[in-house]
Design a protein around this motif. Sequence first.
Motif, mmCIF file in Angstrom:
data_model
loop_
_atom_site.group_PDB
_atom_site.id
_atom_site.type_symbol
_atom_site.label_atom_id
_atom_site.label_comp_id
_atom_site.label_asym_id
_atom_site.label_seq_id
_atom_site.Cartn_x
_atom_site.Cartn_y
_atom_site.Cartn_z
ATOM 1 N N GLU A 16 0.839 -1.196 0.000
ATOM 2 C CA GLU A 16 0.000 0.000 0.000
ATOM 3 C C GLU A 16 0.874 1.245 0.000
ATOM 4 N N LEU A 17 0.563 2.184 -0.912
ATOM 5 C CA LEU A 17 1.308 3.425 -0.972
ATOM 6 C C LEU A 17 0.697 4.451 -0.023
ATOM 7 N N PRO A 18 1.534 5.259 0.626
ATOM 8 C CA PRO A 18 0.988 6.285 1.518
ATOM 9 C C PRO A 18 0.336 7.390 0.707
ATOM 10 N N ARG A 19 -0.544 8.155 1.353
ATOM 11 C CA ARG A 19 -1.131 9.308 0.673
ATOM 12 C C ARG A 19 -0.026 10.324 0.411
ATOM 13 N N GLN A 20 0.011 10.807 -0.810
ATOM 14 C CA GLN A 20 1.057 11.744 -1.190
ATOM 15 C C GLN A 20 0.459 13.100 -1.524
ATOM 16 N N GLN A 21 1.215 14.149 -1.187
ATOM 17 C CA GLN A 21 0.868 15.514 -1.558
ATOM 18 C C GLN A 21 2.080 16.136 -2.241
ATOM 19 N N PHE A 22 1.811 16.901 -3.284
ATOM 20 C CA PHE A 22 2.875 17.538 -4.048
ATOM 21 C C PHE A 22 2.539 19.005 -4.277
ATOM 22 N N VAL A 23 3.580 19.831 -4.298
ATOM 23 C CA VAL A 23 3.436 21.230 -4.675
ATOM 24 C C VAL A 23 4.173 21.406 -6.000
ATOM 25 N N LEU A 24 3.453 21.883 -7.009
ATOM 26 C CA LEU A 24 3.961 21.909 -8.370
ATOM 27 C C LEU A 24 4.505 23.283 -8.758
ATOM 28 N N ASP A 25 5.653 23.265 -9.419
ATOM 29 C CA ASP A 25 6.294 24.483 -9.898
ATOM 30 C C ASP A 25 5.962 24.703 -11.374
ATOM 31 N N THR A 26 6.054 25.945 -11.805
ATOM 32 C CA THR A 26 5.830 26.286 -13.216
ATOM 33 C C THR A 26 6.711 25.463 -14.143
ATOM 34 N N SER A 27 7.957 25.245 -13.747
ATOM 35 C CA SER A 27 8.912 24.555 -14.608
ATOM 36 C C SER A 27 8.477 23.139 -14.948
ATOM 37 N N LEU A 28 7.669 22.501 -14.098
ATOM 38 C CA LEU A 28 7.170 21.157 -14.385
ATOM 39 C C LEU A 28 6.395 21.143 -15.692
ATOM 40 N N PHE A 29 5.562 22.146 -15.919
ATOM 41 C CA PHE A 29 4.685 22.176 -17.079
ATOM 42 C C PHE A 29 5.403 22.615 -18.352
ATOM 43 N N GLY A 49 10.580 13.664 -14.197
ATOM 44 C CA GLY A 49 10.280 12.317 -13.708
ATOM 45 C C GLY A 49 8.916 12.199 -13.051
ATOM 46 N N PHE A 50 8.186 13.315 -12.938
ATOM 47 C CA PHE A 50 6.916 13.285 -12.223
ATOM 48 C C PHE A 50 5.847 12.444 -12.930
ATOM 49 N N PRO A 51 5.671 12.542 -14.257
ATOM 50 C CA PRO A 51 4.687 11.669 -14.912
ATOM 51 C C PRO A 51 4.976 10.193 -14.682
ATOM 52 N N THR A 52 6.240 9.804 -14.760
ATOM 53 C CA THR A 52 6.611 8.409 -14.520
ATOM 54 C C THR A 52 6.311 8.002 -13.087
ATOM 55 N N LEU A 53 6.551 8.920 -12.145
ATOM 56 C CA LEU A 53 6.262 8.636 -10.745
ATOM 57 C C LEU A 53 4.777 8.342 -10.542
ATOM 58 N N LEU A 54 3.926 9.167 -11.119
ATOM 59 C CA LEU A 54 2.483 8.940 -10.994
ATOM 60 C C LEU A 54 2.068 7.634 -11.670
ATOM 61 N N GLU A 55 2.642 7.359 -12.828
ATOM 62 C CA GLU A 55 2.328 6.105 -13.523
ATOM 63 C C GLU A 55 2.733 4.895 -12.684
ATOM 64 N N GLU A 56 3.879 5.009 -12.009
ATOM 65 C CA GLU A 56 4.336 3.905 -11.153
ATOM 66 C C GLU A 56 3.402 3.710 -9.963
ATOM 67 N N TYR A 57 2.950 4.808 -9.374
ATOM 68 C CA TYR A 57 1.974 4.706 -8.286
ATOM 69 C C TYR A 57 0.717 3.974 -8.765
ATOM 70 N N LEU A 58 0.224 4.372 -9.931
ATOM 71 C CA LEU A 58 -1.002 3.774 -10.474
ATOM 72 C C LEU A 58 -0.777 2.305 -10.824
ATOM 73 N N ARG A 59 0.387 1.999 -11.393
ATOM 74 C CA ARG A 59 0.686 0.612 -11.735
ATOM 75 C C ARG A 59 0.807 -0.248 -10.483
ATOM 76 N N ALA A 60 1.484 0.281 -9.462
ATOM 77 C CA ALA A 60 1.720 -0.497 -8.243
ATOM 78 C C ALA A 60 0.433 -0.829 -7.512
ATOM 79 N N THR A 61 -0.581 -0.002 -7.682
ATOM 80 C CA THR A 61 -1.839 -0.240 -6.988
ATOM 81 C C THR A 61 -2.878 -0.902 -7.909
ATOM 82 N N GLY A 62 -2.454 -1.294 -9.114
ATOM 83 C CA GLY A 62 -3.317 -2.067 -9.995
ATOM 84 C C GLY A 62 -4.442 -1.287 -10.646
ATOM 85 N N VAL A 63 -4.248 0.015 -10.827
ATOM 86 C CA VAL A 63 -5.278 0.823 -11.481
ATOM 87 C C VAL A 63 -5.405 0.400 -12.945
#
Length: 234
Positions: free
Chosen positions: A12-25, A213-227
């Motif tokens: 089980e993954l813990p609940r995550q919170q992120f603060v996003l910077d302009t540079s991400l987009f 690396g943020f899109p990959t991180l989210l994809e890994e979270y979703l994959r790990a939890t079987g979404v």
Amino acid sequence: MLTHETGGMPGELPRQQFVLDTSLFLTDAIREDDESLEAAVLRLLDLVSTARLELNVSCYMPPTVHDELTTILRDRGVSEEVFERLDTWVIRKSPDRYGVTIPADIVYEFIDEMSDRVDRGLRVSENALREVEQLNPEELAGGGDEYMTEADEILSDMRDQYRQALRRGVLDSREDFDLLVLARELDAGVVTEDRGIISWADEFGLRYVRGGGFPTLLEEYLRATGVEGYADAE
């Protein structure tokens, strides 16, 4: 770096919170081959929305950063759909500038660094002045364009070096500071491509992840939890 600590049930993954910077987009690192800025941002926001609905992953942005980002995106001609999804899935929250405490040592380090950078900026200016002094003044007196071209090149180089000496790798805006204060308030991870923010995230004791690396991180979270749609993704 951002870690993947687990708790509760195995896997089980813990609940995550992120603060996003302009540079991400804006970074090319989130784009696939020949993908436009708008397509990349929409795909990122789709991931953010799926992670929110499926995993309760929350993404935040200070109003100052939101205003900066929307101004840049409007200048680049993206559609209204982008802004609608951004406002839906990324939570705007002002940092508690009065309630969040910052260790005095961090302020001391910032003052010390800025003092050092001012000295470096002065050296850059002095070196440029000495280079101009070496040019032949007779060419200027004769109205020669070559003299002015050389002087302009020196001035242009000086500006680049001065900007790098004073701004590269440092907090140089309210937006940067708001991002870090909000992340500290929420105990959230910082998502950015900005080297200065990354450096100071370490000073603030914050978790961070590079924007590319943020899109990959989210994809890994979703994959790990079987979404569905991600469980079998490579």
